[in-house]
Enzyme design. Structure first.
Site, PDB file in Angstrom:
ATOM      1  N   TYR A 168      28.199  -9.893  23.416  1.00  0.00           N
ATOM      2  CA  TYR A 168      28.334  -8.533  23.866  1.00  0.00           C
ATOM      3  C   TYR A 168      28.640  -8.654  25.503  1.00  0.00           C
ATOM      4  O   TYR A 168      29.465  -8.033  26.123  1.00  0.00           O
ATOM      5  CB  TYR A 168      26.752  -8.033  23.859  1.00  0.00           C
ATOM      6  CG  TYR A 168      26.471  -6.760  24.801  1.00  0.00           C
ATOM      7  CD1 TYR A 168      27.159  -5.628  24.857  1.00  0.00           C
ATOM      8  CD2 TYR A 168      25.381  -7.321  25.718  1.00  0.00           C
ATOM      9  CE1 TYR A 168      26.583  -4.771  25.758  1.00  0.00           C
ATOM     10  CE2 TYR A 168      25.155  -6.244  26.697  1.00  0.00           C
ATOM     11  CZ  TYR A 168      25.731  -4.875  26.663  1.00  0.00           C
ATOM     12  OH  TYR A 168      25.471  -3.960  27.713  1.00  0.00           O
ATOM     13  N   LYS A 172      31.499  -7.167  27.771  1.00  0.00           N
ATOM     14  CA  LYS A 172      31.147  -6.258  29.034  1.00  0.00           C
ATOM     15  C   LYS A 172      31.765  -7.101  30.448  1.00  0.00           C
ATOM     16  O   LYS A 172      32.270  -6.445  31.123  1.00  0.00           O
ATOM     17  CB  LYS A 172      29.681  -6.109  29.513  1.00  0.00           C
ATOM     18  CG  LYS A 172      28.875  -5.334  28.305  1.00  0.00           C
ATOM     19  CD  LYS A 172      29.681  -3.739  28.367  1.00  0.00           C
ATOM     20  CE  LYS A 172      29.307  -2.938  29.736  1.00  0.00           C
ATOM     21  NZ  LYS A 172      29.567  -1.517  29.578  1.00  0.00           N
TER      22      LYS A 172
HETATM   23  P1  NAD Z   1      23.858   3.416  23.470  1.00  0.00           P
HETATM   24  O1  NAD Z   1      24.270   2.242  22.542  1.00  0.00           O
HETATM   25  O2  NAD Z   1      22.583   3.832  23.634  1.00  0.00           O
HETATM   26  O3  NAD Z   1      25.021   4.565  23.744  1.00  0.00           O
HETATM   27  C1  NAD Z   1      26.458   4.003  23.621  1.00  0.00           C
HETATM   28  C2  NAD Z   1      27.069   5.335  23.375  1.00  0.00           C
HETATM   29  O4  NAD Z   1      28.457   4.956  23.415  1.00  0.00           O
HETATM   30  C3  NAD Z   1      26.788   6.158  22.248  1.00  0.00           C
HETATM   31  O5  NAD Z   1      26.711   7.432  22.410  1.00  0.00           O
HETATM   32  C4  NAD Z   1      27.952   5.883  21.443  1.00  0.00           C
HETATM   33  O6  NAD Z   1      28.247   7.049  20.386  1.00  0.00           O
HETATM   34  C5  NAD Z   1      29.053   5.813  22.211  1.00  0.00           C
HETATM   35  N1  NAD Z   1      30.206   4.972  21.649  1.00  0.00           N
HETATM   36  C6  NAD Z   1      30.053   3.635  21.233  1.00  0.00           C
HETATM   37  N2  NAD Z   1      31.099   3.287  21.072  1.00  0.00           N
HETATM   38  C7  NAD Z   1      32.229   4.348  21.213  1.00  0.00           C
HETATM   39  C8  NAD Z   1      33.634   4.480  21.136  1.00  0.00           C
HETATM   40  N3  NAD Z   1      34.580   3.614  20.617  1.00  0.00           N
HETATM   41  N4  NAD Z   1      33.999   5.728  21.735  1.00  0.00           N
HETATM   42  C9  NAD Z   1      33.391   6.637  22.278  1.00  0.00           C
HETATM   43  N5  NAD Z   1      32.040   6.498  22.346  1.00  0.00           N
HETATM   44  C10 NAD Z   1      31.530   5.346  21.959  1.00  0.00           C
HETATM   45  O7  NAD Z   1      23.908   2.337  25.071  1.00  0.00           O
HETATM   46  P2  NAD Z   1      23.165   2.408  26.218  1.00  0.00           P
HETATM   47  O8  NAD Z   1      21.878   1.746  26.246  1.00  0.00           O
HETATM   48  O9  NAD Z   1      22.947   3.854  26.601  1.00  0.00           O
HETATM   49  O10 NAD Z   1      24.131   1.823  27.423  1.00  0.00           O
HETATM   50  C11 NAD Z   1      25.179   2.647  28.059  1.00  0.00           C
HETATM   51  C12 NAD Z   1      25.858   1.630  28.929  1.00  0.00           C
HETATM   52  O11 NAD Z   1      25.224   1.198  29.825  1.00  0.00           O
HETATM   53  C13 NAD Z   1      26.860   0.776  28.093  1.00  0.00           C
HETATM   54  O12 NAD Z   1      28.104   0.469  28.881  1.00  0.00           O
HETATM   55  C14 NAD Z   1      25.909  -0.626  28.376  1.00  0.00           C
HETATM   56  O13 NAD Z   1      26.557  -1.683  28.457  1.00  0.00           O
HETATM   57  C15 NAD Z   1      25.322  -0.314  29.741  1.00  0.00           C
HETATM   58  N6  NAD Z   1      23.943  -0.887  30.073  1.00  0.00           N
HETATM   59  C16 NAD Z   1      22.904  -0.550  29.443  1.00  0.00           C
HETATM   60  C17 NAD Z   1      21.717  -1.276  29.550  1.00  0.00           C
HETATM   61  C18 NAD Z   1      20.589  -1.053  28.608  1.00  0.00           C
HETATM   62  O14 NAD Z   1      19.216  -1.642  29.148  1.00  0.00           O
HETATM   63  N7  NAD Z   1      20.613  -0.263  27.469  1.00  0.00           N
HETATM   64  C19 NAD Z   1      21.769  -1.992  30.731  1.00  0.00           C
HETATM   65  C20 NAD Z   1      22.566  -2.083  31.761  1.00  0.00           C
HETATM   66  C21 NAD Z   1      23.894  -1.500  31.136  1.00  0.00           C
HETATM   67  O1  DAU Z   2      20.096  -6.491  30.483  1.00  0.00           O
HETATM   68  C1  DAU Z   2      20.688  -5.279  30.258  1.00  0.00           C
HETATM   69  C2  DAU Z   2      20.969  -5.254  28.704  1.00  0.00           C
HETATM   70  O2  DAU Z   2      19.537  -5.021  28.221  1.00  0.00           O
HETATM   71  C3  DAU Z   2      21.832  -4.220  28.392  1.00  0.00           C
HETATM   72  O3  DAU Z   2      22.821  -4.569  28.855  1.00  0.00           O
HETATM   73  C4  DAU Z   2      22.060  -4.132  26.851  1.00  0.00           C
HETATM   74  O4  DAU Z   2      22.819  -2.980  26.502  1.00  0.00           O
HETATM   75  C5  DAU Z   2      20.369  -3.791  26.306  1.00  0.00           C
HETATM   76  O5  DAU Z   2      20.656  -3.543  24.815  1.00  0.00           O
HETATM   77  C6  DAU Z   2      19.423  -5.019  26.861  1.00  0.00           C
HETATM   78  O6  DAU Z   2      19.838  -6.176  26.190  1.00  0.00           O
HETATM   79  P1  DAU Z   2      18.487  -6.989  25.445  1.00  0.00           P
HETATM   80  O7  DAU Z   2      19.307  -8.067  24.657  1.00  0.00           O
HETATM   81  O8  DAU Z   2      17.945  -7.800  26.741  1.00  0.00           O
HETATM   82  O9  DAU Z   2      17.461  -6.124  24.988  1.00  0.00           O
HETATM   83  P2  DAU Z   2      16.689  -6.105  23.669  1.00  0.00           P
HETATM   84  O10 DAU Z   2      16.067  -4.897  23.733  1.00  0.00           O
HETATM   85  O11 DAU Z   2      17.496  -6.221  22.413  1.00  0.00           O
HETATM   86  O12 DAU Z   2      15.977  -7.246  23.758  1.00  0.00           O
HETATM   87  C7  DAU Z   2      14.943  -7.423  24.989  1.00  0.00           C
HETATM   88  C8  DAU Z   2      14.350  -8.871  24.689  1.00  0.00           C
HETATM   89  O13 DAU Z   2      13.583  -8.912  23.631  1.00  0.00           O
HETATM   90  C9  DAU Z   2      15.276  -9.939  24.435  1.00  0.00           C
HETATM   91  O14 DAU Z   2      14.682 -11.102  24.981  1.00  0.00           O
HETATM   92  C10 DAU Z   2      15.324 -10.112  22.915  1.00  0.00           C
HETATM   93  C11 DAU Z   2      13.617  -9.813  22.673  1.00  0.00           C
HETATM   94  N1  DAU Z   2      13.654  -9.375  21.277  1.00  0.00           N
HETATM   95  C12 DAU Z   2      14.367  -8.051  20.880  1.00  0.00           C
HETATM   96  C13 DAU Z   2      14.500  -7.529  19.711  1.00  0.00           C
HETATM   97  C14 DAU Z   2      15.194  -6.441  19.384  1.00  0.00           C
HETATM   98  C15 DAU Z   2      12.595  -9.600  20.418  1.00  0.00           C
HETATM   99  O15 DAU Z   2      11.787 -10.569  20.707  1.00  0.00           O
HETATM  100  N2  DAU Z   2      12.413  -8.887  19.490  1.00  0.00           N
HETATM  101  C16 DAU Z   2      13.223  -7.772  18.839  1.00  0.00           C
HETATM  102  O16 DAU Z   2      12.871  -7.509  17.973  1.00  0.00           O
END
Ligand code: NAD
Ligand code: DAU
Length: 360
Positions: A168, A172
């Protein structure tokens, strides 16, 4: 009116960004471009779907002809790019989906922006003219995971060298590099931000916090990877949307900002705090939910610690989080308790039938 494409607007963060832009900027047409993968859910946008400045295009960013058709139809003045495969665990089992969407999909958008905005200036060497408006702006929303993993000390700065560790974060990082390369080579006016872990309403329950809320409600185990000492830096999703708004409108071209709330938690401590608050809100005896905690096999290549230094964003653009973690976590739990239909639709897969007839 300005036309702004927001990609990934049906996802977790994207839906909050779309809502903010629709409500704050009636002079912008917002085109939500989203493929509606498993992570996309139009139920997230029920409250704004009938606004006159909201448009939806069910389009896959990896499909050149579909994206071209959207550019032709809407002539975007700017793109805010959030669409991505976002879950680290899924990237370990299916890296190709991440390479396709996050790398190839981003490249596709960049190529079309370059073509439609008819970029003339070449070789910026990082020097862009002063910012006047949002015209031809490509905003890439990225993650702190591109910087790799910290030990117990220090913070990620905008100058920290990239060192992605999971498929992932590698995808990115690649997309970030392509955005900057198009800025340098073709003069693409861009801004970029790298944010820490978000939490809040509409978070898909495969991620730690909403998964634990769902499992507590269903009396299921709370899986903690490894010893639970892994550390993440949590930010309320609406504060991320506010930061994106600020950077989109005020950042100088070619700039990068780290976004985070100086709010580090070890996973085990965070889950215990969540259990405590859930017990209180559900009227259960203290310690009930904690009993569900189960240590499970670790995530392969699990990054030890993320921590963002967001000083640049604070000093230059005056952004700081509006919500403390205590308030944010409480609001988040309340939202899930008040929106159990949403949670049940997502957990059962029923949300994928929402608008099926219209968009399939
Ligand atoms: P998410 O998985 O909740 O949503 C992703 C969205 O993108 C969905 O609506 C999905 O349908 C759409 N998508 C996926 N593949 C696609 C494609 N091929 N064409 C068009 N649409 C598509 O993700 P999120 O957590 O909202 O993250 C959004 C952005 O922010 C991402 O770029 C992620 O890397 C970044 N980001 C997320 C976090 C986090 O903590 N969630 C933190 C920092 C940055
Ligand atoms: O730091 C930003 C990122 O945060 C984003 O870019 C990603 O899109 C987002 O998914 C998130 O990634 P993480 O891997 O940090 O998030 P997640 O919620 O999957 O996991 C948070 C932490 O918890 C990580 O250390 C893994 C742990 N974890 C996660 C899951 C799903 C567990 O221990 N148990 C679980 O079941």
């Amino acid at each position: 009116m300005k036309n702004i494409i927001i990609t990934g607007g049906a996802g977790f963060i994207g839906s909050h960004v779309v809502r903010r832009f629709i409500n704050q900027y009636p002079n912008y047409n917002i085109i939500n471009l989203d493929a509606l993968t498993y992570a996309g859910n139009l139920e997230n946008l029920k409250d704004i779907q009938d606004k006159p400045n909201y448009f939806f295009e069910k389009v896959d960013i990896t499909d050149e002809s579909q994206v071209r058709a959207v550019f032709e139809k809407h002539s975007p003045d700017a793109v805010i790019h959030l669409a991505a495969e976002s879950h680290v665990d899924r990237s370990i089992t299916d890296p190709n989906a991440f390479i396709k969407t996050n790398v190839m999909g981003t490249a596709n958008l960049l190529n079309l922006a370059k073509e439609f905005w008819d970029l003339k200036q070449e070789h910026t060497h990082g020097n862009f003219p002063d910012r006047k408006d949002i015209n031809n702006l490509f905003y890439h929303v990225s993650t702190d995971e591109v910087y790799g993993s910290l030990t117990d000390e220090g913070f990620f700065l905008e100058t920290t060298a990239y060192d992605p560790q999971s498929p992932y974060s590698a995808s990115k990082a690649a997309s970030d590099h392509f955005v900057r390369a198009y800025g340098n080579t073709y003069g693409l006016p861009f801004v970029l931000s790298n944010c820490s872990n978000n939490y809040g309403p509409n978070h898909f329950p495969e991620k730690l916090i909403p998964l634990c809320i769902l499992n507590i409600l269903n009396g299921k185990s709370l899986p903690i990877y490894g010893d639970g000492k892994y550390t993440r830096d949590w930010l309320y999703v609406i504060d991320h949307a506010i930061a994106i708004d600020k950077i989109f409108h005020e950042a100088q071209l070619g700039e990068t900002y780290n976004i985070g709330g100086f709010n580090e938690w070890k996973n085990i401590d965070l889950v215990k705090e969540l259990c405590k608050q859930m017990d209180e809100k559900l009227g259960k005896e203290e310690g009930t939910s904690e009993k569900l905690i189960t240590f499970v096999k670790d995530r392969p290549g699990h990054d030890l610690r993320y921590a963002i230094d967001a000083t640049k964003l604070n000093k230059e653009l005056g952004w700081k989080p509006t919500v403390t973690f205590e308030e944010g976590l409480s609001k988040t739990i309340d939202w899930y308790l008040d929106n159990q239909d949403w949670l049940n639709h997502v957990a059962s897969g029923e949300y994928q039938n929402y608008y099926k007839e219209q968009y399939n």
